[in-house]
Design an enzyme around this catalytic site. Structure first.
Site, PDB file in Angstrom:
ATOM      1  NE  ARG A 212      -3.891  -2.004   2.290  1.00  0.00           N
ATOM      2  CZ  ARG A 212      -4.067  -2.884   3.277  1.00  0.00           C
ATOM      3  NH1 ARG A 212      -3.415  -2.741   4.424  1.00  0.00           N
ATOM      4  NH2 ARG A 212      -4.910  -3.876   3.153  1.00  0.00           N
ATOM      5  CG  PHE A 228     -10.928  -7.849  -6.527  1.00  0.00           C
ATOM      6  CD1 PHE A 228     -11.951  -8.793  -6.550  1.00  0.00           C
ATOM      7  CD2 PHE A 228     -10.235  -7.597  -7.704  1.00  0.00           C
ATOM      8  CE1 PHE A 228     -12.256  -9.479  -7.725  1.00  0.00           C
ATOM      9  CE2 PHE A 228     -10.533  -8.272  -8.879  1.00  0.00           C
ATOM     10  CZ  PHE A 228     -11.543  -9.218  -8.899  1.00  0.00           C
ATOM     11  CG  ASP A 250     -15.173  -5.796  -2.281  1.00  0.00           C
ATOM     12  OD1 ASP A 250     -13.953  -6.022  -2.163  1.00  0.00           O
ATOM     13  OD2 ASP A 250     -16.051  -6.623  -1.936  1.00  0.00           O
ATOM     14  CB  SER A 251     -18.889  -8.477  -5.238  1.00  0.00           C
ATOM     15  OG  SER A 251     -18.013  -9.301  -4.513  1.00  0.00           O
ATOM     16  CB  ALA A 285     -13.745  -6.660  -9.794  1.00  0.00           C
ATOM     17  CG  ASP A 303      -5.366  -7.588  -3.284  1.00  0.00           C
ATOM     18  OD1 ASP A 303      -4.834  -8.706  -3.474  1.00  0.00           O
ATOM     19  OD2 ASP A 303      -5.552  -7.101  -2.150  1.00  0.00           O
ATOM     20  CB  CYS A 343      -3.648 -13.746  -1.915  1.00  0.00           C
ATOM     21  SG  CYS A 343      -5.415 -13.850  -2.156  1.00  0.00           S
TER      22      CYS A 343
HETATM   23  N1  SAH Z   1      -7.380  -5.243  -1.526  1.00  0.00           N
HETATM   24  C1  SAH Z   1      -8.073  -5.518  -0.285  1.00  0.00           C
HETATM   25  C2  SAH Z   1      -8.265  -6.985  -0.028  1.00  0.00           C
HETATM   26  C3  SAH Z   1      -9.001  -7.735  -1.094  1.00  0.00           C
HETATM   27  S1  SAH Z   1      -9.693  -9.231  -0.551  1.00  0.00           S
HETATM   28  C4  SAH Z   1      -7.342  -4.819   0.867  1.00  0.00           C
HETATM   29  O1  SAH Z   1      -6.259  -4.278   0.647  1.00  0.00           O
HETATM   30  O2  SAH Z   1      -7.869  -4.818   1.968  1.00  0.00           O
HETATM   31  C5  SAH Z   1     -10.712  -9.647  -1.893  1.00  0.00           C
HETATM   32  C6  SAH Z   1     -11.994  -8.838  -1.993  1.00  0.00           C
HETATM   33  O3  SAH Z   1     -12.626  -9.206  -3.228  1.00  0.00           O
HETATM   34  C7  SAH Z   1     -13.037  -9.081  -0.910  1.00  0.00           C
HETATM   35  O4  SAH Z   1     -13.354  -7.863  -0.307  1.00  0.00           O
HETATM   36  C8  SAH Z   1     -14.271  -9.639  -1.661  1.00  0.00           C
HETATM   37  O5  SAH Z   1     -15.498  -9.134  -1.146  1.00  0.00           O
HETATM   38  C9  SAH Z   1     -14.033  -9.129  -3.061  1.00  0.00           C
HETATM   39  N2  SAH Z   1     -14.628  -9.885  -4.174  1.00  0.00           N
HETATM   40  C10 SAH Z   1     -14.692 -11.223  -4.338  1.00  0.00           C
HETATM   41  N3  SAH Z   1     -15.208 -11.518  -5.554  1.00  0.00           N
HETATM   42  C11 SAH Z   1     -15.445 -10.331  -6.185  1.00  0.00           C
HETATM   43  C12 SAH Z   1     -15.931  -9.972  -7.471  1.00  0.00           C
HETATM   44  N4  SAH Z   1     -16.272 -10.911  -8.357  1.00  0.00           N
HETATM   45  N5  SAH Z   1     -16.022  -8.667  -7.784  1.00  0.00           N
HETATM   46  C13 SAH Z   1     -15.671  -7.709  -6.881  1.00  0.00           C
HETATM   47  N6  SAH Z   1     -15.195  -7.999  -5.656  1.00  0.00           N
HETATM   48  C14 SAH Z   1     -15.073  -9.290  -5.304  1.00  0.00           C
END
Ligand code: SAH
Length: 399
Positions: A212, A228, A250-251, A285, A303, A343
């Protein structure tokens, strides 16, 4: 005390401190161990090799020590003290600008099956094994010893991580201390509201702290898309780094709600100025990216959650990384930057890079790798267990 006797030749990896014994390496089990019991491990020559938590499944023993320390007093306290000392030296470095970190990172801290994240006085624990689940009280007591009066609560959040087949009586709750549902932590001076009870994992993704900071340093004057976003880790840093605009996607509705609170918190603290725009979108996303215009964003952060949780979903996961990165590389403005991550533990760095390479080639754009990223010091990788390097990232410069 139950004993696990290994087949001939199967002690080699243990002598190199690898923390797992697979069920196929066991010659004989003596003493009818139950799920989560501590067992002694013995080579085919009768040599004592160490001790670990027994569990039915492909990983039959998770090693706790290669000596007798688990049978001696203060085992948990000594382990936690060593882990904290490393965090104080390598993560906190005497600053009060960060007060949340991972205290125990499973195999990386030689405690396979245990995760403990520390949020300014609240320790949130996740047991991934029956043995760690049974040790919760001892671990909680050791946390109190190690932190003293600065510890306010110990929260157990193992219901989604402990092995359900072990027949454990799972239910999340406070093992000790006050029931504080939420708290505001500081990460490099940025403010985040953490909800360990209702949030994902232990409440926050501490593993992106260092990455970050790098995003922040690339953000001045940029139009940023954070895909995400969860509760806005990258979005807040990017705004604090002077981004003109940040769109977060985010979803998860609770994640987006928390993200908006976090933007407001950091605006109040004057880390974000009035002229900087932030929009959040609760949607898929990849769909969002497909519908966005080329040249709309100068910096895109990708991410996603772990696409492959097991080896059998590896090929699908690689295709998903390819599709997602193709869209991001295609859409970013000329001279723009893409931060992209995986990840998934089962996707190694080489396969991830290949997936991104295929995406870049398909886009027809000139792409250079300008950074290779990993996980921070509070998510250490045991040198004897390289599989522990789960977070992989690339910084791409796109002409
Ligand atoms: N970048 C974030 C962590 C991401 S974790 C940070 O720094 O804190 C992954 C995230 O993806 C979760 O919040 C989850 O709700 C979201 N997610 C999962 N599938 C998704 C999709 N198809 N579209 C958008 N978001 C999604």
């Amino acid at each position: 005390m139950s004993k696990i006797y290994l087949k001939r030749g199967r002690e080699d990896s243990l002598k190199r401190f690898h923390p797992w014994i697979f069920s196929g390496a066991i010659h004989e089990t003596e003493g009818n161990p139950q799920e989560g019991d501590v067992c002694e491990v013995i080579s085919s020559d009768g040599e004592y090799l160490g001790a670990g938590h027994f569990q039915r499944g492909s990983i039959a023993v998770r090693m706790l020590c290669f000596d007798h320390s688990v049978f001696e007093g203060n085992f948990w306290k000594n382990k936690l003290t060593a882990a904290l000392k490393m965090r104080e030296k390598e993560v906190l470095k005497g600053t009060s600008e960060t007060n949340a970190y991972r205290l125990i990172h499973g195999e990386g801290d030689m405690l396979p099956g245990l995760i403990i994240d520390y949020y300014d006085g609240v320790a949130v624990m996740q047991a991934h094994s029956a043995g760690m689940f049974h040790s919760r009280e001892s671990i909680s007591n050791a946390l109190r010893d190690v932190y003293g009066s600065s510890l306010r609560a110990v929260y157990d959040k193992s219901s989604s991580t402990a092995p359900f087949k072990a027949g454990l009586n799972l239910g999340d709750g406070y093992i000790w201390g006050e029931s504080l549902a939420k708290s505001i932590i500081k990460e490099n001076g940025h403010l985040f509201m953490i909800d360990w009870e209702g949030g994902q994992k232990t409440g926050f993704f501490l593993d992106q702290r260092v990455n970050r900071m790098l995003v922040k340093s690339h953000s001045e004057g940029k139009r940023v898309l954070n895909l995400f976003s969860y509760t806005g880790g990258f979005s807040i840093y990017s705004l604090a780094g002077g981004a003109q605009l940040v769109d977060s996607v985010d979803s998860s509705k609770p994640a987006i709600e928390m993200l908006e609170k976090n933007v407001a918190l950091n605006r109040e603290a004057s880390l974000i100025s009035a002229g900087q725009v932030h929009n959040s979108f609760c949607t898929d996303a990849i769909e969002f990216l497909r519908q966005s215009q080329r040249d709309q964003y100068d910096l895109i952060i990708v991410d996603p959650p772990a696409f492959a949780k097991h080896r059998d979903s590896l090929q699908n996961a690689l295709r998903a990384y390819q599709r997602l990165n193709f869209e991001a590389i295609s859409k970013v403005s000329p001279g723009g930057v893409v931060f992209t991550y995986s990840c998934s533990q089962v996707v190694d760095r080489k396969s991830f890079t290949e997936a991104v390479f295929s995406a870049a080639a398909r886009s027809g754009r000139e792409v250079r790798i300008i950074g290779r990223l990993s996980q921070p010091a509070d998510h250490p990788v045991s040198i004897y267990h390289p599989e522990g390097e789960y977070l992989k990232g690339l910084v791409l410069y796109v002409e």
